[in-house]
Design an enzyme around this catalytic site. Structure first.
Site, PDB file in Angstrom:
ATOM      1  N   LYS A   1       5.012   9.626   8.352  1.00 54.39           N
ATOM      2  CA  LYS A   1       4.886   9.101   9.724  1.00 54.39           C
ATOM      3  C   LYS A   1       5.951   9.659  10.679  1.00 54.39           C
ATOM      4  O   LYS A   1       5.874  10.800  11.102  1.00 54.39           O
ATOM      5  CB  LYS A   1       4.893   7.568   9.672  1.00 54.39           C
ATOM      6  CG  LYS A   1       3.664   7.026   8.890  1.00 54.39           C
ATOM      7  CD  LYS A   1       3.584   5.526   8.884  1.00 54.39           C
ATOM      8  CE  LYS A   1       2.561   5.022   7.880  1.00 54.39           C
ATOM      9  NZ  LYS A   1       1.209   4.937   8.406  1.00 54.39           N
TER      10      LYS A   1
ATOM     11  N   ASP B   1       9.423   2.996  -0.955  1.00 58.41           N
ATOM     12  CA  ASP B   1       8.403   3.667  -0.140  1.00 58.41           C
ATOM     13  C   ASP B   1       8.722   3.353   1.332  1.00 58.41           C
ATOM     14  O   ASP B   1       8.368   2.288   1.834  1.00 58.41           O
ATOM     15  CB  ASP B   1       7.008   3.179  -0.524  1.00 58.41           C
ATOM     16  CG  ASP B   1       5.944   3.837   0.334  1.00 58.41           C
ATOM     17  OD1 ASP B   1       4.747   3.604   0.074  1.00 58.41           O
ATOM     18  OD2 ASP B   1       6.307   4.570   1.273  1.00 58.41           O
TER      19      ASP B   1
ATOM     20  N   TYR C   1       0.866  -1.186   0.000  1.00 59.65           N
ATOM     21  CA  TYR C   1       0.000   0.000   0.000  1.00 59.65           C
ATOM     22  C   TYR C   1       0.892   1.222   0.000  1.00 59.65           C
ATOM     23  O   TYR C   1       1.863   1.306   0.755  1.00 59.65           O
ATOM     24  CB  TYR C   1      -0.884  -0.009   1.256  1.00 59.65           C
ATOM     25  CG  TYR C   1      -1.766   1.207   1.418  1.00 59.65           C
ATOM     26  CD1 TYR C   1      -1.481   2.188   2.374  1.00 59.65           C
ATOM     27  CD2 TYR C   1      -2.901   1.384   0.629  1.00 59.65           C
ATOM     28  CE1 TYR C   1      -2.291   3.300   2.535  1.00 59.65           C
ATOM     29  CE2 TYR C   1      -3.728   2.498   0.782  1.00 59.65           C
ATOM     30  CZ  TYR C   1      -3.421   3.449   1.746  1.00 59.65           C
ATOM     31  OH  TYR C   1      -4.230   4.553   1.899  1.00 59.65           O
TER      32      TYR C   1
HETATM   33  P1  KE4 Z   1      -0.657   8.506   4.415  1.00 59.60           P
HETATM   34  O1  KE4 Z   1      -1.221   9.181   3.174  1.00 59.60           O
HETATM   35  O2  KE4 Z   1      -1.690   7.675   5.129  1.00 59.60           O
HETATM   36  O3  KE4 Z   1       0.094   9.478   5.335  1.00 59.60           O
HETATM   37  O4  KE4 Z   1       0.501   7.503   3.937  1.00 59.60           O
HETATM   38  C1  KE4 Z   1       0.181   6.544   2.951  1.00 59.60           C
HETATM   39  C2  KE4 Z   1       1.160   5.397   3.035  1.00 59.60           C
HETATM   40  C3  KE4 Z   1       2.167   5.315   2.091  1.00 59.60           C
HETATM   41  N1  KE4 Z   1       3.077   4.311   2.120  1.00 59.60           N
HETATM   42  C4  KE4 Z   1       3.028   3.360   3.096  1.00 59.60           C
HETATM   43  C5  KE4 Z   1       4.057   2.267   3.099  1.00 59.60           C
HETATM   44  C6  KE4 Z   1       2.016   3.400   4.093  1.00 59.60           C
HETATM   45  O5  KE4 Z   1       1.976   2.436   5.047  1.00 59.60           O
HETATM   46  C7  KE4 Z   1       1.073   4.436   4.072  1.00 59.60           C
HETATM   47  C8  KE4 Z   1      -0.054   4.535   5.083  1.00 59.60           C
HETATM   48  N2  KE4 Z   1      -0.147   3.480   6.043  1.00 59.60           N
HETATM   49  C9  KE4 Z   1      -1.455   3.229   6.593  1.00 59.60           C
HETATM   50  C10 KE4 Z   1      -1.362   2.066   7.591  1.00 59.60           C
HETATM   51  N3  KE4 Z   1      -0.771   0.914   7.073  1.00 59.60           N
HETATM   52  C11 KE4 Z   1      -2.046   4.444   7.224  1.00 59.60           C
HETATM   53  C12 KE4 Z   1      -3.227   4.202   8.126  1.00 59.60           C
HETATM   54  C13 KE4 Z   1      -4.536   4.570   7.474  1.00 59.60           C
HETATM   55  O6  KE4 Z   1      -4.661   4.415   6.251  1.00 59.60           O
HETATM   56  O7  KE4 Z   1      -5.442   5.007   8.254  1.00 59.60           O
END
Ligand code: KE4
Length: 428
Positions: free
Chosen positions: A267, A239, A144
């Site tokens: 994060k 990523d 993801y």
């Molecule tokens: P955000 O747009 O949520 O800040 O980041 C996206 C993203 C990009 N790349 C990786 C490897 C990620 O894990 C994420 C976002 N992670 C999720 C949890 N696995 C965020 C939690 C959510 O979607 O509420």
């Protein structure tokens, strides 16, 4: 456990917010519960609106590596806020955080701040397409990279949790430009590149997969990705939104000695405030406006509050270097959890990397998407409800990762083991 106030608030939230949440995975659907509303958090603890206390292993999905409301981080945010929250103009704090990132990650000469991991990955893909003049990208099933259209194909995290890995609303044209390979399977990548290699702008990969639960990459897999992208003139994008500053002071690439062309971060670098970033070698990043023609922008990008929180977090990580302690806590915890499962002959497979881990309800070794899918999500839900009832807060999905922060101490770990064993007694 009394959750009446949370239920009341959830009913009210559902009146104004789709599904009552601002991010789907928080909805608790896959664990058969209604979400808890958190009132406050400190260190490794969260407290919900009904006064229930939890040992938190979600840590806001990764950012809070120092635990909740770390005094120095709070102080840095307050100090910045007293001078204004956003200027829409350059500020010194942007340089501080950018410099910390560039100095910690050798493959990054220039870095652009954005407001989320999604913005970072979306921008990195656009940049790669501009640099190569190609349209296609490669991603991996179960990974993801945020919710930009190009990535919502066989995606992990909340899409996997909801069982809808391809989101409606993504135009076919986008979907056709996203090719999917199998994680930890370099042959599947070679197949894709043999067929379309000269149309591929970039391959994006989580160097440690954290969105199908934790699936560490095999060293030869990442080395193979570096080799094949170089061979076909495609950019390699790591990523590191989850893995950045998670395993060491820097990115996971520092640990394994592989330099991608672009890195995306998020994060931890925001210290709990909204920050994402993408960066890479000067000759690539110079294509980004206003230096080059690749447009990317953001009203609140680089705002002083988020920069202050992120810079303070990285400075504490650099000074205190809690990585060894966190890894040892995580090893102790996961080994003990393995024991309590084994004592009850309940199948489980635990993957761990530094201070991240996932407990899969399967007897198989979990090394790729296929083996992840052998996990019993019903059993996870049963387990989840029992540990939550007793005060341990894991991610409400089998396909997410648990995080140990530098605030977790031996008491928290031993208490967690006790609660896990009580929960297993209940469900076995
Ligand atoms: P955000 O747009 O949520 O800040 O980041 C996206 C993203 C990009 N790349 C990786 C490897 C990620 O894990 C994420 C976002 N992670 C999720 C949890 N696995 C965020 C939690 C959510 O979607 O509420």
């Amino acid at each position: 456990m009394n959750t009446s106030k949370s239920r009341e608030l959830f009913a009210s939230a559902e009146k104004y917010i789709p599904g009552g949440v601002n991010s789907p995975v928080r909805a608790f659907k896959s664990v058969g519960l209604k979400p808890l509303f958190i009132e406050k958090a400190s260190g490794y603890k969260t407290f919900d609106v009904d006064g229930n206390e939890f040992i938190d292993y979600v840590c806001s999905w990764g950012p809070l590596i120092l635990g909740h409301s770390h005094p120095q981080v709070v102080e840095s945010i307050c100090r910045a806020a007293e001078k204004g929250s956003s200027y829409g103009a350059p500020c010194q704090q942007e340089i501080e955080l950018a410099q910390l990132i560039c100095e910690a990650i050798p493959s990054i000469d220039l870095v652009r701040m954005v407001n989320s991991g999604t913005e970072a990955t979306m921008s990195a893909i656009r940049l790669a397409r501009a640099c190569t003049g190609r349209d296609k990208i490669v991603k991996f099933e179960g990974c993801y990279h945020g919710h930009a259209d190009s990535f919502l194909i066989k995606a992990g995290s909340g899409l996997l949790t909801s069982g809808v890995p391809n989101s409606p609303g993504v135009p076919e044209a986008f979907a056709n430009n996203t090719l999917v390979a199998r994680y930890n399977d370099i042959d599947s990548v070679e197949e894709v590149f043999e067929k379309s290699g000269h149309e591929i702008a970039a391959l994006i990969v989580e160097p440690v997969a954290g969105n199908m639960g934790l699936v560490p990459s095999r060293p030869e897999f990442l080395q193979g990705l570096r080799k094949i992208t170089e061979e076909y003139g495609s950019l390699l994008i790591f990523d590191e939104v989850i893995s950045g500053f998670r395993a060491c002071y820097g990115a996971y690439q520092n640990e394994i000695g592989i330099e991608p062309d672009l890195t995306t971060l998020g994060k931890i670098i925001g210290g709990g405030l909204p920050v994402g970033a993408f960066g890479g070698k000067r000759e690539v990043m110079e294509h980004i406006a206003p230096l080059g023609g690749v447009y990317q922008a953001g009203t609140l990008a680089g705002n002083p509050l988020a920069m202050a929180a992120g810079a303070e977090t990285l400075k504490i990580l650099k000074k205190e270097d809690p990585y060894d302690k966190m890894a040892k806590m995580c090893i102790f915890l996961t080994e003990k959890i393995k024991d309590v499962f084994a004592q009850r002959s309940i199948d489980c497979s635990i993957n761990r990397m530094a201070s991240m881990f996932s407990v899969f309800f399967t007897g198989n070794e979990v090394v790729d998407f296929e083996s992840v899918m052998t996990a019993d999500t019903e059993k996870y839900a049963l387990f989840y409800r029992e540990i939550l009832e007793r005060g341990v807060y894991f991610p409400p999905s089998q396909f997410e990762v648990c995080f140990v922060s530098s605030a977790h101490d031996l008491y928290a770990i031993e208490n967690t083991v006790k609660i896990v064993s009580e929960a297993l007694d209940k469900i076995s």
